[in-house]
Design a protein around this motif. Structure first.
Motif, PDB file in Angstrom:
ATOM      1  N   GLY A 291       0.795  -1.236   0.000  1.00  0.00           N
ATOM      2  CA  GLY A 291       0.000   0.000   0.000  1.00  0.00           C
ATOM      3  C   GLY A 291       0.814   1.266   0.000  1.00  0.00           C
ATOM      4  O   GLY A 291       0.285   2.348   0.246  1.00  0.00           O
ATOM      5  N   ASN A 292       2.124   1.138  -0.280  1.00  0.00           N
ATOM      6  CA  ASN A 292       3.000   2.302  -0.130  1.00  0.00           C
ATOM      7  C   ASN A 292       3.340   2.956  -1.466  1.00  0.00           C
ATOM      8  O   ASN A 292       4.440   3.455  -1.655  1.00  0.00           O
ATOM      9  CB  ASN A 292       4.270   1.895   0.627  1.00  0.00           C
ATOM     10  N   ASP A 293       2.396   2.959  -2.402  1.00  0.00           N
ATOM     11  CA  ASP A 293       2.626   3.625  -3.689  1.00  0.00           C
ATOM     12  C   ASP A 293       2.948   5.104  -3.500  1.00  0.00           C
ATOM     13  O   ASP A 293       3.691   5.697  -4.266  1.00  0.00           O
ATOM     14  CB  ASP A 293       1.360   3.519  -4.568  1.00  0.00           C
TER      15      ASP A 293
ATOM     16  N   GLY B  54      -0.731   8.798  12.329  1.00  0.00           N
ATOM     17  CA  GLY B  54      -0.402   9.383  11.029  1.00  0.00           C
ATOM     18  C   GLY B  54       0.445   8.608  10.052  1.00  0.00           C
ATOM     19  O   GLY B  54       0.705   9.091   8.958  1.00  0.00           O
ATOM     20  N   THR B  55       0.886   7.398  10.377  1.00  0.00           N
ATOM     21  CA  THR B  55       1.868   6.701   9.540  1.00  0.00           C
ATOM     22  C   THR B  55       1.277   6.021   8.303  1.00  0.00           C
ATOM     23  O   THR B  55       2.023   5.433   7.524  1.00  0.00           O
ATOM     24  CB  THR B  55       2.614   5.643  10.369  1.00  0.00           C
ATOM     25  N   ALA B  56      -0.044   6.067   8.140  1.00  0.00           N
ATOM     26  CA  ALA B  56      -0.675   5.523   6.913  1.00  0.00           C
ATOM     27  C   ALA B  56      -1.946   6.346   6.677  1.00  0.00           C
ATOM     28  O   ALA B  56      -3.058   5.866   6.782  1.00  0.00           O
ATOM     29  CB  ALA B  56      -1.007   4.042   7.077  1.00  0.00           C
ATOM     30  N   ARG B  57      -1.740   7.599   6.343  1.00  0.00           N
ATOM     31  CA  ARG B  57      -2.828   8.561   6.444  1.00  0.00           C
ATOM     32  C   ARG B  57      -3.966   8.336   5.439  1.00  0.00           C
ATOM     33  O   ARG B  57      -3.780   7.804   4.358  1.00  0.00           O
ATOM     34  CB  ARG B  57      -2.298   9.980   6.305  1.00  0.00           C
ATOM     35  N   MET B  58      -5.117   8.817   5.848  1.00  0.00           N
ATOM     36  CA  MET B  58      -6.318   8.761   5.023  1.00  0.00           C
ATOM     37  C   MET B  58      -6.325   9.964   4.083  1.00  0.00           C
ATOM     38  O   MET B  58      -5.886  11.049   4.462  1.00  0.00           O
ATOM     39  CB  MET B  58      -7.544   8.810   5.948  1.00  0.00           C
ATOM     40  N   GLY B  59      -6.830   9.746   2.872  1.00  0.00           N
ATOM     41  CA  GLY B  59      -6.939  10.864   1.929  1.00  0.00           C
ATOM     42  C   GLY B  59      -7.725  10.463   0.707  1.00  0.00           C
ATOM     43  O   GLY B  59      -8.089   9.289   0.543  1.00  0.00           O
ATOM     44  N   LYS B  60      -7.972  11.468  -0.143  1.00  0.00           N
ATOM     45  CA  LYS B  60      -8.753  11.198  -1.355  1.00  0.00           C
ATOM     46  C   LYS B  60      -7.876  10.634  -2.467  1.00  0.00           C
ATOM     47  O   LYS B  60      -8.332   9.857  -3.293  1.00  0.00           O
ATOM     48  CB  LYS B  60      -9.399  12.504  -1.839  1.00  0.00           C
TER      49      LYS B  60
ATOM     50  N   ILE C  15      -6.897   0.324   2.243  1.00  0.00           N
ATOM     51  CA  ILE C  15      -5.723   0.695   1.458  1.00  0.00           C
ATOM     52  C   ILE C  15      -6.197   0.925   0.018  1.00  0.00           C
ATOM     53  O   ILE C  15      -6.907   0.092  -0.547  1.00  0.00           O
ATOM     54  CB  ILE C  15      -4.649  -0.423   1.511  1.00  0.00           C
ATOM     55  N   HIS C  16      -5.810   2.069  -0.559  1.00  0.00           N
ATOM     56  CA  HIS C  16      -6.314   2.437  -1.893  1.00  0.00           C
ATOM     57  C   HIS C  16      -6.195   1.277  -2.886  1.00  0.00           C
ATOM     58  O   HIS C  16      -7.152   0.944  -3.575  1.00  0.00           O
ATOM     59  CB  HIS C  16      -5.520   3.631  -2.452  1.00  0.00           C
ATOM     60  N   ALA C  17      -4.996   0.687  -2.954  1.00  0.00           N
ATOM     61  CA  ALA C  17      -4.741  -0.316  -3.994  1.00  0.00           C
ATOM     62  C   ALA C  17      -5.053  -1.741  -3.534  1.00  0.00           C
ATOM     63  O   ALA C  17      -4.994  -2.677  -4.335  1.00  0.00           O
ATOM     64  CB  ALA C  17      -3.284  -0.227  -4.453  1.00  0.00           C
ATOM     65  N   VAL C  18      -5.364  -1.917  -2.261  1.00  0.00           N
ATOM     66  CA  VAL C  18      -5.642  -3.263  -1.724  1.00  0.00           C
ATOM     67  C   VAL C  18      -6.879  -3.153  -0.826  1.00  0.00           C
ATOM     68  O   VAL C  18      -6.784  -3.133   0.399  1.00  0.00           O
ATOM     69  CB  VAL C  18      -4.445  -3.815  -0.903  1.00  0.00           C
ATOM     70  N   PRO C  19      -8.055  -3.110  -1.434  1.00  0.00           N
ATOM     71  CA  PRO C  19      -9.251  -2.722  -0.660  1.00  0.00           C
ATOM     72  C   PRO C  19      -9.696  -3.720   0.400  1.00  0.00           C
ATOM     73  O   PRO C  19     -10.548  -3.379   1.227  1.00  0.00           O
ATOM     74  CB  PRO C  19     -10.327  -2.563  -1.741  1.00  0.00           C
ATOM     75  N   ASN C  20      -9.143  -4.921   0.411  1.00  0.00           N
ATOM     76  CA  ASN C  20      -9.542  -5.827   1.496  1.00  0.00           C
ATOM     77  C   ASN C  20      -8.617  -5.736   2.712  1.00  0.00           C
ATOM     78  O   ASN C  20      -8.698  -6.556   3.616  1.00  0.00           O
ATOM     79  CB  ASN C  20      -9.708  -7.275   1.011  1.00  0.00           C
ATOM     80  N   VAL C  21      -7.751  -4.713   2.730  1.00  0.00           N
ATOM     81  CA  VAL C  21      -6.976  -4.421   3.943  1.00  0.00           C
ATOM     82  C   VAL C  21      -7.432  -3.069   4.490  1.00  0.00           C
ATOM     83  O   VAL C  21      -7.364  -2.056   3.801  1.00  0.00           O
ATOM     84  CB  VAL C  21      -5.456  -4.390   3.661  1.00  0.00           C
ATOM     85  N   TYR C  22      -7.924  -3.088   5.718  1.00  0.00           N
ATOM     86  CA  TYR C  22      -8.379  -1.873   6.401  1.00  0.00           C
ATOM     87  C   TYR C  22      -7.377  -1.507   7.489  1.00  0.00           C
ATOM     88  O   TYR C  22      -6.905  -2.378   8.210  1.00  0.00           O
ATOM     89  CB  TYR C  22      -9.747  -2.102   7.066  1.00  0.00           C
TER      90      TYR C  22
END
Lengths: 186, 570
Positions: free
Chosen positions: B328-330, B505-511, B524-531
């Motif tokens: 998820g670190n793109d 803050g180490t995996a912040r939420m955003g649009k 996770i934006h690119a891995v939607p089954n990980v919350y």
């Protein structure tokens, strides 16, 4: 310190001791017993004797037990051995040695083991009022004596107002009504 | 090797929850109540509610040295004991051994934590405040960090749900900056606190002092398996009455009652396993804490609730061809934007005139002063943005003057056995901005005993925070003064990042997936089954204690996951 000033301060504290002679004698007999049975683990035997005199100078017997009667000296010996850092350990021993040295001089005794609270109290009082650096640890000993006294089981449960499970909070009421004037122990 | 609690091991689960602290407990409860077979993993030891609160009924005289840690004990916890709360034998067992669990500091960082079932929900401060619209809009308005894709109206119903379930004692005030909630009766102010409240209200333009909103049961409402707060104030030891909310007293038993939860303690999650074909996570790799054997557990959906720093570590350790820099670190935002609340500013004062007054019961909270700066008009500061609040209390424990005056002997003894003088103290909690280069890294040269990389922290407060702190000190002293206190001592103490124990803050939420890690539902934006629903997702810090917000977002995300699973979207 000049001799005149020292004598004056001794006189002042002696005045206070003289005012409670019965307690002193009771304390005396009690303390002598302790001297025989208690072997400190951190302090020397002589420092242990001085410590008893110091804690009882700070918190003497009144209608409640003296500091040594609830073993504050034993508590502090353990505390010094296991909790204190090296610097504090050194300061603690040094202040006891300095107190006994002065007490021997002023009492004209030649053996620390023979020193009593009566000999030690004026010196402790003098040190507590002194602003010099080498006496500063006397205040720390006083703080620890008070703390050790208050976290003692007898004092905590019988002398102070003890309520382990209050079950309610009363935000504001009279001291007299809530604890008969005592402090909460915990 | 550890064992499975409450159910037998299964080959496959609907959901895995990593962590059992305040957010993990909520994820477990909500997922299980939605009918999902859920494996809950905890890296530390099992803790059974009540039974394992071994110090709960001890008095100071029941501990050697009055409870003070020995030199040897302290040497095992040199970092944990940087916070005074840990430096006592009644609670230090809840905190990690720093030798066994090392980390390094490019800049000083106090990472204070516990590894056991329940996590820090056992030792938390229990203050529970809602975020306001002002907080959710802050990033967009002043340009720091990234905009929250969520606004107050989205989360308000979840705050309702969480407060109703956990029980929060407090007072509704109708303030925009501190929204009202579903409260149990507030814990009253003692007489000096009431005097402070009245004085501040009268002399400081209606500035508000209220009771701390804390997650304790007051009043007559019934809570399953829990009873009212007994006013012992021994919360951090674990409460045998369930007087305050913890995972152990509340959410984990609720999850257990569904029959859907399997709990495995001693399970250190090292990686989330990613499948490039399905573009989803398939499970987690676990190292058994005791046997050091490796296991793989599989599920349709994974909730990372390991704590802000541990979750970021797991992501960074989860390397694959698709995610060479960690799952998820793109955006390269994993491990960045480390936030906390800065503490150590405030003031104290004494007061005359209440010598005949006292209180009964050891109230586990005190007063709260909601934010009053940068809310528009004259409240705006030229020197700093965002805001701060204070917590505090008044008590009769000030024997200092008596000791100094009476020196020694019978009069001193008499004084220390009576209630001391009143002293009122308040301490500030300030917002820290999200700075991209406030970060944690993994150090692969320093491995722990399970062969996993350790964390290095490189984060500090900056100009905005320092200027805010000056104001926090001045305002604290001014409030006490104007409320009639004397001998006022203001302080601006040393603060290390982390000392607030509110890591965020180490995996912040955003649009935008390019600048953030999770979306508006904590996926996770690119891995939607990980919350990710622990403090890692926080895009800004506000100045209020964060746990209530973690719980609300976790409950919302867990229900989202359950619905998406039912729809076949995950």
């Amino acid at each position: 310190m000049d001799r005149r000033k020292a004598l004056m301060q001794m006189g002042m504290s002696l005045g206070y001791v003289v005012a409670v002679p019965t307690f002193v004698s009771v304390l005396q007999s009690c303390k002598d017993k302790k001297k025989e049975v208690w072997t400190p683990i951190f302090f020397t035997k002589e420092q242990g004797v001085t410590l008893i005199g110091v804690v009882d100078s700070i918190l003497p017997k009144t209608d409640t037990p003296s500091a040594s009667e609830v073993n504050v000296h034993v508590f502090l010996d353990n505390f010094a051995a296991n909790v204190m850092e090296k610097k504090q350990q050194k300061d603690f021993k040094a202040i006891l040695d300095l107190i006994s040295e002065k007490a021997l001089k002023s009492s004209e005794k030649d053996n620390i083991v023979a020193l009593t609270e009566k000999d030690i109290a004026p010196i402790v009082l003098m040190f507590l009022k002194d602003k010099e650096k080498d006496k500063a640890f006397a205040k720390k000993v006083r703080e620890l004596t008070i703390w050790g006294y208050k976290c003692n089981e007898y004092v905590g449960e019988k002398v102070l107002a003890y309520l382990p499970v209050p079950g309610e909070f009363i935000a504001c009421d009279s001291v007299e009504k809530l604890t008969k004037g005592k402090a909460w122990s915990i | 090797m550890s064992k499975f609690y409450f159910n037998e091991e299964q080959d496959f689960y609907d959901a895995i929850v990593v962590g059992t602290g305040i957010s993990g407990g909520w994820a477990a409860k909500e997922l299980c109540e939605n009918g999902l077979k859920t494996l809950v993993l905890e890296r530390g030891k099992m803790v059974e509610h009540i039974k394992d609160y071994t110090t709960a009924h001890l008095d100071s005289w029941d501990f050697p040295n009055g409870g003070k840690l020995t030199r040897e004990q302290k040497a095992q916890q040199l970092k944990q004991t940087r916070t005074g709360r840990v430096n006592n034998a009644d609670v230090n067992n809840w905190f990690v051994n720093d030798i066994k669990h090392p980390y390094t500091e490019t800049k000083p960082f106090d990472w204070v934590r516990g590894y056991h079932v329940g996590g820090r929900s056992i030792m938390w401060g229990r203050h529970s405040y809602r975020w306001s619209e002002i907080d959710f809009e802050a990033n967009a308005k002043d340009g720091h960090g990234v905009d929250w894709p969520v606004r107050y109206k989205d989360i308000a119903p979840w705050y309702d749900k969480v407060e109703t379930y956990i029980g929060v004692s407090g007072e509704n005030l109708g303030l925009e900056q501190l929204p009202d909630g579903q409260f149990l009766p507030m814990m009253e102010h003692n007489c000096v606190e009431q005097h402070f409240r009245d004085g501040v209200g009268k002399n400081m333009d209606g500035r508000v002092v209220t009771a701390g909103r804390i997650a304790h049961i007051t009043g007559d409402k019934k809570f399953e398996g829990r009873t009212k707060c007994q006013f012992r104030n021994r919360c951090t030891r674990g409460c045998p009455f369930g007087g305050y909310f913890s995972s152990n007293s509340s959410t984990l038993p609720a999850a257990e009652r569904t029959g859907n939860m399997t709990l495995r303690p001693d399970s250190i999650v090292s990686e989330v396993i990613y499948d490039a074909d399905t573009k989803k996570a398939t499970g987690v790799k676990v190292i058994d804490r005791l046997s050091k054997e490796e296991y793989i557990f599989k599920a349709k959906v994974i909730f990372l609730c390991a704590s802000s720093m541990a979750t970021a570590s797991i992501l960074l350790q989860s390397k694959s061809d698709r995610f060479p820099n960690g799952l998820g670190n793109d955006s390269d935002q994993v491990g960045r934007n480390v936030m906390d609340h800065h503490l150590g500013t405030g003031a104290s004062g004494t007061i005359d005139g209440f010598e005949d007054k006292y209180y009964k019961g050891r109230r586990p909270g005190g007063i709260y002063i909601p934010r009053f700066k940068n809310l528009g008009g004259t409240s705006n500061s030229k020197n700093f943005i965002r805001g701060y609040g204070y917590q505090g209390s008044a008590s009769r424990k000030n024997w200092k003057d008596a000791v100094a005056e009476l020196t020694m002997g019978a009069p001193l003894k008499d004084a220390i056995l009576k209630p001391g003088g009143w002293v009122m103290g308040i301490g500030g909690f300030g917002e820290i901005l999200p700075y991209q280069d406030n970060r944690m890294f993994l150090d692969y040269d320093k491995l722990d005993e399970w062969g996993l990389p350790t964390i290095n922290f490189d984060a500090e407060i900056r100009d905005n925070e320092h200027k805010m702190r000056e104001d926090m000190v001045n305002q604290a002293a001014d409030m006490l003064k104007k409320a009639g206190f004397k001998d006022i001592k203001a302080r601006n103490g040393k603060y290390n990042m982390g000392h607030g124990i509110h890591e965020m803050g180490t995996a912040r939420m955003g649009k935008d997936p390019k600048t953030s890690v999770v979306n508006a539902h904590n996926q996770i934006h690119a891995v939607p089954n990980v919350y990710i629903t622990d403090g890692a997702f926080m895009a800004s810090a506000s100045c209020v204690n964060p746990s209530l917000t973690y719980m609300a977002f976790t409950a919302r995300a867990a229900n989202h996951a359950a619905q998406e699973l039912k729809k076949g979207n995950l």
